[in-house]
Design a protein around this motif. Structure first.
Motif, PDB file in Angstrom:
ATOM      1  N   HIS A   1     -43.296 -59.664  54.082  1.00 13.06           N
ATOM      2  CA  HIS A   1     -43.104 -58.420  54.832  1.00 13.06           C
ATOM      3  C   HIS A   1     -44.087 -57.320  54.406  1.00 13.06           C
ATOM      4  O   HIS A   1     -43.903 -56.161  54.787  1.00 13.06           O
ATOM      5  CB  HIS A   1     -41.676 -57.895  54.647  1.00 13.06           C
ATOM      6  CG  HIS A   1     -40.619 -58.823  55.157  1.00 13.06           C
ATOM      7  ND1 HIS A   1     -40.621 -59.323  56.432  1.00 13.06           N
ATOM      8  CD2 HIS A   1     -39.515 -59.353  54.554  1.00 13.06           C
ATOM      9  CE1 HIS A   1     -39.561 -60.114  56.601  1.00 13.06           C
ATOM     10  NE2 HIS A   1     -38.890 -60.171  55.480  1.00 13.06           N
TER      11      HIS A   1
ATOM     12  N   ARG B   1     -27.067 -68.887  54.807  1.00 11.43           N
ATOM     13  CA  ARG B   1     -27.532 -67.916  55.805  1.00 11.43           C
ATOM     14  C   ARG B   1     -26.417 -67.634  56.827  1.00 11.43           C
ATOM     15  O   ARG B   1     -26.210 -66.492  57.240  1.00 11.43           O
ATOM     16  CB  ARG B   1     -28.776 -68.432  56.536  1.00 11.43           C
ATOM     17  CG  ARG B   1     -30.029 -68.521  55.681  1.00 11.43           C
ATOM     18  CD  ARG B   1     -30.713 -67.198  55.462  1.00 11.43           C
ATOM     19  NE  ARG B   1     -31.336 -66.663  56.667  1.00 11.43           N
ATOM     20  CZ  ARG B   1     -32.122 -65.588  56.667  1.00 11.43           C
ATOM     21  NH1 ARG B   1     -32.343 -64.913  55.537  1.00 11.43           N
ATOM     22  NH2 ARG B   1     -32.651 -65.150  57.770  1.00 11.43           N
TER      23      ARG B   1
ATOM     24  N   HIS C   1     -29.149 -61.195  49.854  1.00 13.85           N
ATOM     25  CA  HIS C   1     -30.295 -61.973  50.343  1.00 13.85           C
ATOM     26  C   HIS C   1     -29.991 -63.461  50.221  1.00 13.85           C
ATOM     27  O   HIS C   1     -29.362 -63.891  49.261  1.00 13.85           O
ATOM     28  CB  HIS C   1     -31.544 -61.672  49.512  1.00 13.85           C
ATOM     29  CG  HIS C   1     -32.610 -62.707  49.680  1.00 13.85           C
ATOM     30  ND1 HIS C   1     -33.479 -62.699  50.748  1.00 13.85           N
ATOM     31  CD2 HIS C   1     -32.904 -63.830  48.970  1.00 13.85           C
ATOM     32  CE1 HIS C   1     -34.273 -63.764  50.666  1.00 13.85           C
ATOM     33  NE2 HIS C   1     -33.949 -64.467  49.597  1.00 13.85           N
TER      34      HIS C   1
ATOM     35  N   ASP D   1     -34.527 -68.459  53.487  1.00 20.78           N
ATOM     36  CA  ASP D   1     -34.452 -68.811  54.917  1.00 20.78           C
ATOM     37  C   ASP D   1     -35.020 -70.189  55.258  1.00 20.78           C
ATOM     38  O   ASP D   1     -34.948 -70.604  56.418  1.00 20.78           O
ATOM     39  CB  ASP D   1     -35.091 -67.716  55.775  1.00 20.78           C
ATOM     40  CG  ASP D   1     -36.564 -67.484  55.460  1.00 20.78           C
ATOM     41  OD1 ASP D   1     -37.166 -68.297  54.716  1.00 20.78           O
ATOM     42  OD2 ASP D   1     -37.110 -66.484  55.958  1.00 20.78           O
TER      43      ASP D   1
HETATM   44 MG    MG Z   1     -35.419 -62.760  54.653  1.00 22.08          MG
END
Ligand code: MG
Ligand code: RTP
Length: 137
Positions: A52, A85, A115, A118
């Protein structure tokens, strides 16, 4: 069997939700293989969220995740990455349904408690970033 990196973010620790979060993963049948509390360094937080780095919220995200203690964990189980997730809930608060951790405890895009890795590649990278091999049992 899969391993995934899970982290209770500073807001989750401050709100005393560590026990509740661990309870959910244990109830589901996942196995805890690593656990520690620490205040992340800026370098570790930047590496963790490197994907990111070009996004406008990157600075704020690193400020947030380094703002206090986090609880870093590795959980193991069948399809643990996607399973966790699903238990965590969506990033966008309006999409985080009831029954998920975010859906039950937050409606803030940044202060979203937790968190979870992923994908298998990011899980391996994150576990190696946050834990030494001998810290995983
Ligand atoms: Mg993430
Ligand atoms: P995380 O990595 O922290 O588990 O969250 P996530 O996978 O659900 O979401 P991700 O897309 O990886 O984004 C990381 C964190 O950045 C913040 N974010 N803000 N303003 C925005 O558009 C935006 N998008 C993402 C969130 O705090 C998210 O948890």
């Amino acid at each position: 069997m899969e391993r995934t990196y899970i982290m209770v973010k500073p807001d989750g620790v401050q709100r005393r939700l560590v026990g509740e979060i661990i309870r959910r993963f244990e109830n589901r049948g996942l196995k805890l293989v690593g656990l520690k509390q620490l205040v992340p360094s800026r370098a570790t937080a930047e590496a963790h969220y490197a994907v990111h780095a070009e996004r406008p919220f990157f600075g704020e995200l690193v400020d947030f995740v380094t703002s206090g203690p986090v609880v870093a964990m590795v959980w193991e189980g069948p399809d643990a990455i996607q399973l966790c997730r699903n238990m965590i809930g969506a990033t966008k608060p309006v999409n985080a349904t009831s029954g998920t951790i975010r859906g039950d405890y937050t409606c803030d895009m940044m202060l979203n408690l937790i968190h979870g890795s992923d994908a298998p590649e990011t899980a391996a990278d994150e576990i190696a970033l946050w834990f030494k091999p001998e810290e995983l049992l």
